[in-house]
Scaffold this motif. Structure first.
Motif, short mmCIF file in Angstrom:
data_model
loop_
_atom_site.label_atom_id
_atom_site.label_comp_id
_atom_site.label_asym_id
_atom_site.label_seq_id
_atom_site.Cartn_x
_atom_site.Cartn_y
_atom_site.Cartn_z
N GLU A 1 0.84 -1.20 0.00
CA GLU A 1 0.00 0.00 0.00
C GLU A 1 0.88 1.25 0.00
N ARG A 2 0.48 2.25 -0.78
CA ARG A 2 1.21 3.51 -0.87
C ARG A 2 0.45 4.62 -0.13
N HIS A 3 1.22 5.59 0.40
CA HIS A 3 0.64 6.79 1.01
C HIS A 3 1.44 8.00 0.56
N TYR A 4 0.74 9.09 0.24
CA TYR A 4 1.42 10.33 -0.13
C TYR A 4 2.07 10.97 1.09
N LYS A 5 3.28 11.49 0.90
CA LYS A 5 3.95 12.26 1.95
C LYS A 5 3.67 13.76 1.74
N LYS A 6 3.87 14.50 2.81
CA LYS A 6 3.65 15.94 2.77
C LYS A 6 4.48 16.60 1.66
N SER A 7 5.72 16.15 1.49
CA SER A 7 6.59 16.78 0.49
C SER A 7 6.04 16.66 -0.92
N PHE A 8 5.30 15.60 -1.20
CA PHE A 8 4.71 15.44 -2.53
C PHE A 8 3.71 16.56 -2.78
N PHE A 9 2.83 16.80 -1.81
CA PHE A 9 1.87 17.89 -1.93
C PHE A 9 2.57 19.24 -2.03
N ASP A 10 3.57 19.45 -1.18
CA ASP A 10 4.26 20.74 -1.16
C ASP A 10 4.96 21.02 -2.48
N LEU A 11 5.60 19.99 -3.03
CA LEU A 11 6.34 20.16 -4.28
C LEU A 11 5.39 20.46 -5.44
N VAL A 12 4.33 19.68 -5.57
CA VAL A 12 3.38 19.91 -6.65
C VAL A 12 2.71 21.27 -6.48
N ASP A 13 2.34 21.62 -5.24
CA ASP A 13 1.69 22.90 -4.99
C ASP A 13 2.62 24.05 -5.35
N PHE A 14 3.90 23.91 -5.06
CA PHE A 14 4.88 24.93 -5.41
C PHE A 14 4.88 25.18 -6.91
N VAL A 15 4.89 24.11 -7.68
CA VAL A 15 4.93 24.25 -9.13
C VAL A 15 3.61 24.79 -9.67
N LYS A 16 2.50 24.24 -9.19
CA LYS A 16 1.18 24.64 -9.72
C LYS A 16 0.88 26.11 -9.44
N THR A 17 1.33 26.61 -8.30
CA THR A 17 1.07 28.03 -7.99
C THR A 17 2.03 28.96 -8.71
N ARG A 18 2.95 28.39 -9.45
CA ARG A 18 3.89 29.21 -10.22
C ARG A 18 3.80 28.89 -11.71
N GLN A 19 2.65 28.45 -12.14
CA GLN A 19 2.42 28.22 -13.56
C GLN A 19 2.22 29.57 -14.25
N PRO A 20 2.63 29.68 -15.50
CA PRO A 20 2.44 30.95 -16.22
C PRO A 20 0.96 31.29 -16.34
N ARG A 21 0.67 32.57 -16.31
CA ARG A 21 -0.72 33.02 -16.43
C ARG A 21 -1.27 32.68 -17.80
N LYS A 22 -2.56 32.43 -17.85
CA LYS A 22 -3.21 32.03 -19.10
C LYS A 22 -3.38 33.19 -20.07
N ASP A 23 -3.39 34.44 -19.57
CA ASP A 23 -3.64 35.57 -20.48
C ASP A 23 -2.43 35.89 -21.35
#
Length: 621
Positions: A599-621
């Motif tokens: 069985e697998r479980h997500y660690k906090k760092s996985f969320f933090d890393l993805v969140d870091f990238v997703k909140t720094r995606q280029p704007r759509k405009d």
């Protein structure tokens, strides 16, 4: 050369030769304060009520694909470019005491009996095929309760940059460390089944990803991961390894489905051809020895048949899968398994042939490269010219040994030609053929190393090639403390220290030295004593790993925007705790694995890393 004073306000940059080094001048200044912070405090009583300090947020899954891209001819056309023909077949599974007795095709040089005989000769101790699964497991949706983001850490990056639109972000793993099923479905024996001592955990079962790949891919997609980097084992595709020997149809079908599963999940595959697991055939009967902390002196790369065999294997992979895979890596960290001159020379020449087949014969439009290991060597005393020269030598022997001819069309470094036994320069025609045969510079920059010359001096050390000299052939000291006695960063369970500022400096060095886009193809951090935590929740709340990833990613952004370095992407190692070559305690994963239930479980760092990238995606405009 000099870099503007942009790394930290309290740092100055001292430049010597090709490296850049930081020397501290005092504490960092506070962030710019507002005028209100200087006001006299006004104390007062107010009504109290509990406030909701936690906002529930969920990971956003990768959207389903709406279009299909191709990067090379489909197999029916690609196969026409191959000069070596082969047949396809299937083998069974090797079960000690059973399979070799039941095989009745002893006259067939590539039949079941011959295949089983390879495993008998491998003489595995404590071998077992006993895992939980024996067939591919159908994926199940990840419950929303598992996708709730964890509490944020108090301190975090303060950059104000977005990643470029074409920036590649994803996660990585390697077959030998996650698949298991080593002697099932026709896979032949590899170096790794013999390399690890019998008193250490083996790769026989690991994470059973061979059967659980659909579920693993589903879990990555649910977290919003867009690129999945994995490896295909040579010994599954070609159990007998050599050109003209049969191709394993089960393996072709397996990785065909794995690639389609990645694409169907909305992700993009990145494939590495060889990740340490070279066929045991190349070293059968020979001793496999490790030279200090450098690499393995006899891991098959120097075998005279290696180049033709690898090129044949690479062409088979490309002809089957290049139409759907846009990014390819030939060799993973070849220095660790090719540290003798013949091995290095073979890797360079084999890589160049596969590259030219990909672009010149298949006319493929994706990217193909190679990736290296190198903990950035920084001089212990940047004001001491001998320390700077030692750091230069360290980089040359780790990177220039491969990268000079491949990326620059330059000769092997003098430090290599004058040190490694049997070394000889490439001819002009060889350099011309090898030049610019990589579309990107792949690097696995986990940490940094403090370098100074050997106590007797580099020249005296290089004259002593005896095995008794532990510093040969680098002939430099490697440490983890700076000139003032401090560790270079926060220590992990293994050799990795958190060294983000050296990482940025390293990117600057690579870009300006080898002048190709940089793919950070692996980076990760095994939290100290994480495997010893009694509570699962304590393993999952892995803030040191979050610090590592977010600081490194923040330095990538600064490197791109402030230093002008083309960093094309970053792949986190590893997407799940895995088999670290005889060790399960060094947990590099951003998911845990229950070794009893898988069985697998997500660690906090996985969320933090993805969140870091997703909140720094280029704007759509």
């Amino acid at each position: 050369m000099r870099v503007p004073l942009i790394l930290f306000p309290a740092f100055v940059v001292a430049a010597e030769a090709q490296e850049l080094y930081l020397t501290t001048t005092g504490y960092s200044a506070r962030p710019q304060c507002t005028e209100s912070s200087a006001l006299t405090p006004h104390y007062r009583f107010q009504p109290f009520s509990y406030t909701l300090n936690e906002t529930v947020r969920y990971a956003t899954s990768v959207p389903s694909p709406t279009t299909t891209r191709t990067y090379a001819p489909a197999y029916t056309e690609a196969v026409k470019h191959l000069t070596t023909s082969w047949s396809t077949t299937t083998w069974g599974s090797w079960i000690p005491g059973q399979t070799e007795i039941s095989a009745t095709d002893s006259q067939d040089p590539y039949g079941q009996a011959a295949w089983s005989s390879m495993w008998q000769q491998a003489d595995l101790h404590n071998y077992t095929t006993t895992g939980i699964f024996s067939t591919t497991v159908s994926p199940t949706a990840v419950p929303s309760s598992e996708l709730v983001l964890p509490p944020r850490d108090y301190f975090g990056p303060t950059d104000c940059y977005n990643f470029p639109k074409d920036f590649i972000f994803g996660v990585a793993g390697s077959a030998a460390q996650i698949e298991g099923a080593v002697a099932l479905d026709g896979r032949g024996p590899s170096l790794l089944e013999k390399l690890v001592p019998d008193n250490k955990p083996k790769d026989f079962v690991t994470n059973e990803n061979y059967f659980l790949y659909k579920q693993d891919i589903q879990r990555l997609a649910a977290m919003g991961v867009e690129y999945y980097s994995f490896t295909i084992p040579w010994t599954r595709i070609l159990p007998f390894a050599l050109p003209g020997t049969p191709v394993n149809q089960q393996a072709i079908d397996h990785y065909d489905d794995l690639i389609d599963t990645v694409l169907d999940a909305g992700m993009t595959p990145v494939v590495t051809m060889l990740h340490f697991d070279s066929p045991l055939l190349f070293v059968a009967g020979d001793n496999i020895t490790r030279h200090a902390d450098i690499g393995y002196n006899n891991a098959g790369y120097q075998n005279e048949t290696f180049v033709d065999a690898f090129v044949n294997y690479g062409k088979i992979l490309l002809s089957h899968y290049a139409d759907r895979v846009p990014i390819w890596v030939t060799f993973n960290e070849p220095l660790l398994y090719a540290f003798n001159f013949k091995g290095v020379d073979h890797v360079v020449k084999a890589h160049a042939q596969v590259y030219r087949f990909y672009h010149e014969e298949l006319k493929a439009t994706g990217q193909l490269g190679i990736k290296f290991n190198d903990n950035f060597g920084v001089p212990k005393d940047p004001k001491n010219s001998s320390h700077v020269l030692a750091a230069d030598r360290f980089q040359e022997m780790q990177l220039g040994i491969f990268a000079n001819p491949i990326f620059l069309g330059k000769q092997y470094p003098e430090s290599v030609l004058n040190t490694l036994p049997g070394a000889k320069p490439l001819s002009k025609s060889e350099l011309k053929y090898i030049n610019h045969t990589s579309d990107f510079f792949g690097i696995d920059p986990y940490t940094a190393t403090v370098v100074s010359p050997a106590s007797e001096g580099i020249k005296a050390c290089t004259a002593d090639s005896s095995s008794a000299n532990p510093l040969f052939p680098y002939c430099v000291n490697q440490e983890t403390k700076n000139v003032y006695g401090w560790n270079i960063g926060y220590r992990s369970e293994s050799y990795v220290y958190i060294t983000p500022t050296y990482f940025r400096e390293y990117l600057y060095y690579l870009w300006n030295t080898f002048r190709h886009p940089i793919l950070v193809s692996e980076f990760g951090f095994p939290v100290a004593a994480e495997a010893e935590a009694e509570e699962l929740s304590d393993q999952l709340f892995d803030s040191p790993r979050s610090v590592y990833y977010l600081s490194f990613m923040s330095e990538i952004l600064k490197s791109i925007y402030e230093d002008g370095v083309h960093v094309m992407g970053a792949l986190a190692w590893s997407f799940v705790d895995n088999w670290e070559f005889g060790d399960y305690a060094q947990q590099f994963g951003i998911q845990t694995v229950n070794r009893t239930t898988q069985e697998r479980h997500y660690k906090k760092s996985f969320f933090d890393l993805v969140d870091f990238v997703k909140t720094r995606q280029p704007r759509k405009d």
